[in-house]
Design an enzyme around this catalytic site. Structure first.
Site, PDB file in Angstrom:
ATOM      1  N   CYS A  91       0.835  -1.210   0.000  1.00 26.93           N
ATOM      2  CA  CYS A  91       0.000   0.000   0.000  1.00 26.93           C
ATOM      3  C   CYS A  91       0.868   1.257   0.000  1.00 26.93           C
ATOM      4  O   CYS A  91       1.385   1.661   1.042  1.00 26.93           O
ATOM      5  CB  CYS A  91      -0.926  -0.018   1.214  1.00 26.93           C
ATOM      6  SG  CYS A  91      -1.956   1.449   1.324  1.00 26.93           S
ATOM      7  N   CYS A 104      -0.433   4.090   2.152  1.00 25.02           N
ATOM      8  CA  CYS A 104      -0.216   3.911   3.594  1.00 25.02           C
ATOM      9  C   CYS A 104       1.245   4.167   3.970  1.00 25.02           C
ATOM     10  O   CYS A 104       1.528   4.804   4.968  1.00 25.02           O
ATOM     11  CB  CYS A 104      -0.538   2.477   4.038  1.00 25.02           C
ATOM     12  SG  CYS A 104      -2.008   1.770   3.360  1.00 25.02           S
ATOM     13  N   ASP A 105       2.162   3.627   3.187  1.00 28.97           N
ATOM     14  CA  ASP A 105       3.557   3.564   3.625  1.00 28.97           C
ATOM     15  C   ASP A 105       4.536   4.423   2.819  1.00 28.97           C
ATOM     16  O   ASP A 105       5.705   4.531   3.177  1.00 28.97           O
ATOM     17  CB  ASP A 105       4.043   2.102   3.584  1.00 28.97           C
ATOM     18  CG  ASP A 105       3.239   1.231   4.543  1.00 28.97           C
ATOM     19  OD1 ASP A 105       2.853   1.732   5.611  1.00 28.97           O
ATOM     20  OD2 ASP A 105       2.991   0.057   4.220  1.00 28.97           O
TER      21      ASP A 105
END
Ligand code: NDP
Length: 309
Positions: free
Chosen positions: A134, A137-138
């Site tokens: 992701c 997300c990261d």
């Protein structure tokens, strides 16, 4: 045999949020937490884009908080997964992995989706230490670093473009000699000078002492031209698709060609009255916690209306 007015299957942001809304509507929902309580978020580290936490929040803490909020309004949490459903009967029938049987007047399916991985043992070894599925997300943790994205579809192109806004260099590892992504996404990738596409390339493994420091790659053109080499990278992002966890329901529910449950327009209603789908199991496009949470809220509101009829 146990009975509930509303059974929520799944414990990601969609399931827990549905439980908060249903609990506050006095529906006393029962929620099956499944194999991965907290859902996909719990495999990431910090969440910086969930509204309400200006300094970011640990993903597990976030899910714990949403869970507690659901419990506060009377949700009964069961640490079980569902192994069988019957949507032909009323109330609906559900069998749990401990063998217990439940009936429910209404069901919210919030079973999520699972990112596909290549199946390399190194993916597990470096999970959360350089391996991610992701970018939204990261990606932030890879500012000014070198990353690779695997995949040639729209997701891979989107993730590569997103990461190019943060990282110093992005390699897109594509197994075929062409991209599968839509033309517009391809153009975005080809026009971005930070992105380099490595066609006809596969990943054999990853290496690094403290997290990912590089990938072992192989370039293959036909049968005779094969070249193995190592590519130094700091982050390795998978973008080879997601599979929705919808298999149990597909005998009854309409899905798209990839198995994502189809819902009615902007609502979480499925083709079976009283059955709702919320979160990633019905969302091939956005796959964000805040969007899943919102669709869980909608599902609970629809279930409340249905149960009142
Ligand atoms: P796709 O299935 O479209 O693409 C998956 C990609 O991963 C393909 O290039 C595929 O290669 C590659 N792949 C699969 N398995 C492997 C493997 N083992 N090793 C290496 N590569 C592999 O998935 P997406 O998630 O990209 O998209 C899913 C759907 O969502 C699509 O319909 C897409 O259009 C849509 N979408 C739309 C967006 C938008 O409109 N903005 C954004 C994101 C997704 P190969 O081509 O060789 O099979």
């Amino acid at each position: 045999m146990n009975h509930t007015k509303l059974l929520i299957i799944g414990s990601g942001p969609a399931g827990y949020t549905a439980a908060i809304y249903a609990g506050r509507a006095n529906l006393n929902p029962v929620l099956l937490e499944g194999f991965q309580p907290g859902g996909q978020l719990t495999i990431t580290t910090e969440v910086e884009n969930f509204p309400g936490w200006p300094d970011g929040v640990d993903a597990n803490e976030l899910m714990d908080n949403i869970r507690k909020q659901a419990e506060r309004f009377g949700t009964q949490m069961l640490p079980n997964a569902c192994t069988k459903v019957n949507l032909d009967i009323r109330p609906f029938g559900v069998t749990l992995d401990d063998g217990n049987e439940w009936t429910a007047d209404s069901i919210i399916i919030a079973t999520g989706a699972s990112a596909k991985y290549l199946g390399l043992s190194d993916e597990q070894k470096y999970m959360g230490q350089g391996v991610s599925a992701c970018a939204t997300c990261d990606g932030f943790f890879y500012r000014k670093k070198v990353v690779a994205v695997v995949g040639g579809g729209d997701t891979a192109c989107e993730e590569a473009s997103y990461l190019a806004g943060l990282a110093s260099k992005v390699y897109l590892i594509v197994r075929k000699p062409f991209l599968r992504a839509s033309k517009i996404m391809q153009e975005r990738v080809f026009n971005n000078e930070k992105i380099e596409v490595l066609f006809e390339t596969n990943t054999l493994g990853l290496y690094g002492e403290n997290g990912v420091e590089g990938a072992h790659l192989v370039f293959r053109k036909g049968e005779s031209d094969e070249r193995k080499y190592d590519l130094p990278i700091d982050g390795f992002f998978l973008a080879i698709g997601h599979h929705p966890n919808s298999e149990l329901f597909t005998p009854w529910l309409k899905t798209d060609e990839n198995g994502f449950i189809l819902t009615e327009g902007d609502s979480p209603k499925t083709n079976v009255p009283g059955v709702y789908a919320a979160g990633d199991v019905a969302d091939p496009k956005y796959r964000q916690a805040v969007i899943a949470a919102a669709s869980g809220a909608k599902a609970a509101m629809e279930a409340e209306k249905y149960l009142a009829q």
